[in-house]
Enzyme design. Structure first.
Site, PDB file in Angstrom:
ATOM      1  N   GLY A  10       0.934  -1.298  -0.072  1.00  0.00           N
ATOM      2  CA  GLY A  10      -0.029  -0.020   0.095  1.00  0.00           C
ATOM      3  C   GLY A  10       0.991   1.222  -0.082  1.00  0.00           C
ATOM      4  N   TYR A  11       0.291   2.438   0.116  1.00  0.00           N
ATOM      5  CA  TYR A  11       0.742   3.549  -0.100  1.00  0.00           C
ATOM      6  C   TYR A  11       1.967   3.800   0.979  1.00  0.00           C
ATOM      7  CZ  TYR A  11       1.085   8.766   0.336  1.00  0.00           C
ATOM      8  OH  TYR A  11       1.485  10.233   0.431  1.00  0.00           O
ATOM      9  N   ILE A  12       1.522   3.944   2.462  1.00  0.00           N
ATOM     10  CA  ILE A  12       2.872   4.181   3.394  1.00  0.00           C
ATOM     11  C   ILE A  12       3.599   2.695   3.435  1.00  0.00           C
ATOM     12  CG2 ILE A  12       3.112   4.679   5.862  1.00  0.00           C
ATOM     13  CD1 ILE A  12       0.169   5.947   5.764  1.00  0.00           C
ATOM     14  N   SER A 132      -3.841   6.606  13.969  1.00  0.00           N
ATOM     15  CA  SER A 132      -4.216   7.810  13.385  1.00  0.00           C
ATOM     16  C   SER A 132      -4.553   9.037  14.276  1.00  0.00           C
ATOM     17  CB  SER A 132      -5.645   7.696  12.511  1.00  0.00           C
ATOM     18  OG  SER A 132      -6.038   8.697  11.835  1.00  0.00           O
ATOM     19  N   ALA A 133      -4.317  10.331  13.705  1.00  0.00           N
ATOM     20  CA  ALA A 133      -4.707  11.415  14.584  1.00  0.00           C
ATOM     21  C   ALA A 133      -6.355  11.459  14.780  1.00  0.00           C
ATOM     22  CB  ALA A 133      -4.017  12.724  13.784  1.00  0.00           C
ATOM     23  N   TYR A 156     -14.438   3.884  10.984  1.00  0.00           N
ATOM     24  CA  TYR A 156     -12.906   3.669  10.800  1.00  0.00           C
ATOM     25  C   TYR A 156     -12.127   4.396  11.847  1.00  0.00           C
ATOM     26  CZ  TYR A 156      -8.075   4.995   9.247  1.00  0.00           C
ATOM     27  OH  TYR A 156      -6.930   5.158   9.243  1.00  0.00           O
ATOM     28  N   LYS A 160      -9.377   2.154  14.982  1.00  0.00           N
ATOM     29  CA  LYS A 160      -8.129   2.548  15.268  1.00  0.00           C
ATOM     30  C   LYS A 160      -8.021   2.977  16.826  1.00  0.00           C
ATOM     31  CE  LYS A 160      -6.053   2.514  11.444  1.00  0.00           C
ATOM     32  NZ  LYS A 160      -5.150   1.597  10.984  1.00  0.00           N
ATOM     33  N   GLY A 299     -18.670  15.507   9.801  1.00  0.00           N
ATOM     34  CA  GLY A 299     -17.484  15.029  10.088  1.00  0.00           C
ATOM     35  C   GLY A 299     -16.075  15.619  10.146  1.00  0.00           C
TER      36      GLY A 299
HETATM   37  P1  NAD Z   1      -3.411   1.680   1.793  1.00  0.00           P
HETATM   38  O1  NAD Z   1      -4.935   1.175   1.401  1.00  0.00           O
HETATM   39  O2  NAD Z   1      -2.647   2.254   0.713  1.00  0.00           O
HETATM   40  O3  NAD Z   1      -2.508   0.273   2.233  1.00  0.00           O
HETATM   41  C1  NAD Z   1      -3.328  -0.772   3.122  1.00  0.00           C
HETATM   42  C2  NAD Z   1      -2.618  -1.917   2.737  1.00  0.00           C
HETATM   43  O4  NAD Z   1      -3.416  -2.956   3.191  1.00  0.00           O
HETATM   44  C3  NAD Z   1      -3.289  -2.240   0.998  1.00  0.00           C
HETATM   45  O5  NAD Z   1      -2.077  -2.340   0.291  1.00  0.00           O
HETATM   46  C4  NAD Z   1      -4.161  -3.205   1.150  1.00  0.00           C
HETATM   47  O6  NAD Z   1      -4.502  -4.146  -0.035  1.00  0.00           O
HETATM   48  C5  NAD Z   1      -3.789  -4.024   2.384  1.00  0.00           C
HETATM   49  N1  NAD Z   1      -4.982  -4.604   3.165  1.00  0.00           N
HETATM   50  C6  NAD Z   1      -6.066  -4.040   3.652  1.00  0.00           C
HETATM   51  N2  NAD Z   1      -6.774  -5.169   4.319  1.00  0.00           N
HETATM   52  C7  NAD Z   1      -5.924  -6.188   4.301  1.00  0.00           C
HETATM   53  C8  NAD Z   1      -6.192  -7.713   4.571  1.00  0.00           C
HETATM   54  N3  NAD Z   1      -7.082  -8.108   5.602  1.00  0.00           N
HETATM   55  N4  NAD Z   1      -4.920  -8.620   4.454  1.00  0.00           N
HETATM   56  C9  NAD Z   1      -3.897  -7.969   3.717  1.00  0.00           C
HETATM   57  N5  NAD Z   1      -3.881  -6.878   3.336  1.00  0.00           N
HETATM   58  C10 NAD Z   1      -4.803  -6.116   3.582  1.00  0.00           C
HETATM   59  O7  NAD Z   1      -3.237   2.583   2.915  1.00  0.00           O
HETATM   60  P2  NAD Z   1      -2.269   3.385   3.745  1.00  0.00           P
HETATM   61  O8  NAD Z   1      -2.704   4.839   3.196  1.00  0.00           O
HETATM   62  O9  NAD Z   1      -0.872   3.081   3.089  1.00  0.00           O
HETATM   63  O10 NAD Z   1      -2.580   3.313   4.988  1.00  0.00           O
HETATM   64  C11 NAD Z   1      -1.888   2.334   6.031  1.00  0.00           C
HETATM   65  C12 NAD Z   1      -2.295   2.252   7.126  1.00  0.00           C
HETATM   66  O11 NAD Z   1      -2.197   3.500   7.755  1.00  0.00           O
HETATM   67  C13 NAD Z   1      -3.882   1.753   7.470  1.00  0.00           C
HETATM   68  O12 NAD Z   1      -3.816   1.027   8.389  1.00  0.00           O
HETATM   69  C14 NAD Z   1      -4.422   3.149   7.558  1.00  0.00           C
HETATM   70  O13 NAD Z   1      -5.524   3.172   8.212  1.00  0.00           O
HETATM   71  C15 NAD Z   1      -3.126   3.985   8.427  1.00  0.00           C
HETATM   72  N6  NAD Z   1      -3.465   5.415   8.478  1.00  0.00           N
HETATM   73  C16 NAD Z   1      -3.416   6.025   7.044  1.00  0.00           C
HETATM   74  C17 NAD Z   1      -3.640   7.316   6.803  1.00  0.00           C
HETATM   75  C18 NAD Z   1      -3.747   8.058   5.295  1.00  0.00           C
HETATM   76  O14 NAD Z   1      -4.269   9.142   5.613  1.00  0.00           O
HETATM   77  N7  NAD Z   1      -3.117   7.343   4.576  1.00  0.00           N
HETATM   78  C19 NAD Z   1      -3.542   8.372   8.036  1.00  0.00           C
HETATM   79  C20 NAD Z   1      -3.457   7.405   9.349  1.00  0.00           C
HETATM   80  C21 NAD Z   1      -3.570   6.157   9.389  1.00  0.00           C
HETATM   81  C1  WQD Z   2      -8.181  17.371   4.505  1.00  0.00           C
HETATM   82  C2  WQD Z   2      -8.634  18.967   4.351  1.00  0.00           C
HETATM   83  C3  WQD Z   2     -11.015  18.705   4.302  1.00  0.00           C
HETATM   84  C4  WQD Z   2     -11.014  16.839   0.015  1.00  0.00           C
HETATM   85  C5  WQD Z   2      -8.659  11.821   6.579  1.00  0.00           C
HETATM   86  C6  WQD Z   2      -9.274  10.819   7.633  1.00  0.00           C
HETATM   87  C7  WQD Z   2      -8.200  10.783   8.866  1.00  0.00           C
HETATM   88  C8  WQD Z   2      -6.704  10.099   8.169  1.00  0.00           C
HETATM   89  C9  WQD Z   2      -6.413  10.817   7.109  1.00  0.00           C
HETATM   90  C10 WQD Z   2      -6.491   7.844   8.002  1.00  0.00           C
HETATM   91  C11 WQD Z   2      -9.964  18.949   5.070  1.00  0.00           C
HETATM   92  C12 WQD Z   2     -10.393  19.506   2.908  1.00  0.00           C
HETATM   93  C13 WQD Z   2     -10.714  17.341   1.545  1.00  0.00           C
HETATM   94  C14 WQD Z   2     -11.622  17.702  -0.826  1.00  0.00           C
HETATM   95  C15 WQD Z   2     -11.472  19.643   0.648  1.00  0.00           C
HETATM   96  N1  WQD Z   2      -6.875   9.053   7.444  1.00  0.00           N
HETATM   97  N2  WQD Z   2     -10.827  18.801   1.579  1.00  0.00           N
HETATM   98  N3  WQD Z   2     -11.811  19.043  -0.397  1.00  0.00           N
HETATM   99  O1  WQD Z   2     -10.286  14.593   6.617  1.00  0.00           O
HETATM  100  O2  WQD Z   2      -7.987  15.465   7.607  1.00  0.00           O
HETATM  101  O3  WQD Z   2      -8.537  12.988   7.393  1.00  0.00           O
HETATM  102  O4  WQD Z   2      -7.321  11.328   5.904  1.00  0.00           O
HETATM  103  O5  WQD Z   2      -6.443   7.703   9.220  1.00  0.00           O
HETATM  104  O6  WQD Z   2      -8.580   9.749   9.491  1.00  0.00           O
HETATM  105  O7  WQD Z   2     -10.444  11.317   8.071  1.00  0.00           O
HETATM  106  O8  WQD Z   2      -8.219  14.371   5.502  1.00  0.00           O
HETATM  107  O9  WQD Z   2      -7.393  14.939   2.991  1.00  0.00           O
HETATM  108  O10 WQD Z   2      -9.664  14.151   3.595  1.00  0.00           O
HETATM  109  O11 WQD Z   2      -8.932  16.490   3.944  1.00  0.00           O
HETATM  110  O12 WQD Z   2     -11.634  20.570   1.047  1.00  0.00           O
HETATM  111  O13 WQD Z   2     -11.968  17.327  -1.998  1.00  0.00           O
HETATM  112  O14 WQD Z   2      -8.967  18.969   3.083  1.00  0.00           O
HETATM  113  O15 WQD Z   2     -12.346  19.348   4.469  1.00  0.00           O
HETATM  114  O16 WQD Z   2      -9.981  20.248   5.728  1.00  0.00           O
HETATM  115  P1  WQD Z   2      -8.630  14.494   6.615  1.00  0.00           P
HETATM  116  P2  WQD Z   2      -8.539  14.826   4.045  1.00  0.00           P
END
Ligand code: NAD
Ligand code: WQD
Length: 339
Positions: A10-12, A132-133, A156, A160, A299
């Site tokens: 995945g991404y991170i 997550s924050a 979601y 967390k 939200g």
């Molecule tokens: P992502 O969707 O790009 O990566 C998640 C990966 O997990 C994917 O490759 C998906 O295929 C895999 N996956 C999901 N469920 C699975 C399962 N049951 N078994 C095996 N693989 C599975 O997401 P990301 O942005 O890389 O996020 C990674 C983690 O960080 C997640 O737990 C997400 O909740 C957390 N997180 C992400 C953000 C964000 O904004 N991207 C912010 C805070 C926390």
């Molecule tokens: C950022 C800002 C929107 C899209 C989410 C999850 C959080 C975490 C990170 C996983 C906000 C504004 C957005 C658009 C906009 N994920 N916005 N137009 O909401 O801070 O966090 O992703 O854990 O749990 O809730 O991120 O990128 O969606 O929004 O104006 O088309 O951009 O209102 O102020 P958010 P976001």
């Protein structure tokens, strides 16, 4: 160390695999590819092989596997001597979690429980969890690790918060295990190679991928959700963090993790509004991003940014990349990316 990285395609996770391999670790990726592609594994190898003196292909193993499949996961722990687990795998779309709560609770909670159980069974000492924050709820900024957590606004976020509580209890019962709960703020940007980055399915929910797709002409214009928040320009303020800084934070957390439970904010400590991000993107890349102001998104909170001093004091980690690099790197990946 041999590190099991769930969600490593995945991404991170993919950026963290690059950082782990560059630091000399071996990675075992478990991902069911529900939100990623198998090609990402080749891209990870390509990036690391470009800078490494030796070929690292045998330091990375990929299993297409569901982390909630306890038996199949058990075979990974039996086949590899796992020293640490980084648990990224999870579903992360906030809106979808409201529509499909059971899928989110099952996937995100069961995976965490099974992995924690496997750590006990197979003697794994280190567990790093993607939190997550969002667990802070609508607290007063900046968010500090010692704050009392407020309710989350969607299933979601609840997964967390619940996973954090489960792991807190697991550590109490198993003092041999060290757990880091890493609370990410808003990860954006991409590796400078342009080979890996954020490629959401369908229309993006998050701001940066929406902006890059508008810049590419794939989407017509950005909708800015509200300009009447109590912030400098009325638009929402967030702590955007470059994904490569975030990835480095995992390597450091893993290396320095001592016994017990440790919670760290991974953010920059700086807030950026939606309009400031749009302007930074336009200036960094010389591209216009048309937008319109629309109603607030349900939200959303006004402001969310970290007090990032604990990770700096205890781990020596600090986010090095600024908003311009985030915008430039996100755009490079978007330009390169083919569906
Ligand atoms: P992502 O969707 O790009 O990566 C998640 C990966 O997990 C994917 O490759 C998906 O295929 C895999 N996956 C999901 N469920 C699975 C399962 N049951 N078994 C095996 N693989 C599975 O997401 P990301 O942005 O890389 O996020 C990674 C983690 O960080 C997640 O737990 C997400 O909740 C957390 N997180 C992400 C953000 C964000 O904004 N991207 C912010 C805070 C926390
Ligand atoms: C950022 C800002 C929107 C899209 C989410 C999850 C959080 C975490 C990170 C996983 C906000 C504004 C957005 C658009 C906009 N994920 N916005 N137009 O909401 O801070 O966090 O992703 O854990 O749990 O809730 O991120 O990128 O969606 O929004 O104006 O088309 O951009 O209102 O102020 P958010 P976001």
């Amino acid at each position: 160390m041999n590190i099991l990285v769930t969600g490593g395609a995945g991404y991170i996770g993919s950026h963290t695999c690059v950082a782990l391999l560059e630091a000399g670790h071996t990675v075992i990726i478990a991902d069911n590819l529900c939100n990623s592609k198998a090609e990402t594994i080749d891209k990870i190898k390509e990036i690391v092989n470009q800078t490494s003196n030796e070929n690292i292909d045998n330091q990375i193993t990929f299993y297409k596997i569901d982390v909630t499949n306890e038996e199949a996961m058990g075979a990974i722990f039996t086949n590899h001597k796992i020293d640490g687990v980084i648990h990224f795998a999870g579903l992360k779309a906030v809106g979808e979690s409201v529509e499909k709560p059971l899928e989110y609770y099952y996937n995100n909670i069961v995976s965490t429980m099974f992995l924690a159980k496997a750590c006990g069974k197979y003697g794994v000492k280190k567990f790093v969890f993607s939190s997550s924050a969002t667990v802070y709820g609508d607290n007063t900024v900046p968010f500090v690790e010692t704050m009392k957590l407020l309710p989350t606004t969607n299933p979601y976020g609840e997964t967390k918060a619940m996973s954090e509580r489960i792991l807190t209890d697991v550590v109490k019962a198993n003092p041999d295990l060290s757990v880091a709960l890493l609370r990410y703020f808003n990860p954006v940007g991409a590796h400078t190679s342009g080979l890996i980055g954020e490629a959401p399915n369908g229309v993006p929910n998050n701001l940066m991928p929406y902006v890059t797709q508008v810049a590419k002409g794939k989407l017509k214009q950005l909708r800015v959700f509200g300009n009447d928040y109590p912030t400098e320009d009325g638009t929402g303020v967030r702590d955007y963090i470059h994904v490569v800084d975030l990835a480095d934070g995992h390597v450091v957390a893993l290396d320095k993790l001592e016994s017990g439970l440790h919670i760290y904010n991974l953010g920059t400590g700086k807030g950026t509004s939606v309009l400031q991000l749009v302007k930074a993107f336009e200036e960094a890349n010389g591209i216009e991003v048309p937008y319109e102001i629309v109603d607030r998104r349900s939200g959303d909170i006004a402001s969310c940014y970290a007090d990032a001093s604990k990770a700096n004091d205890e781990l020596g980690w600090i986010a090095k990349r600024g908003i311009v690099e985030m915008c430039r790197d996100a755009w490079r990946f978007e330009k390169n990316y083919k569906e």
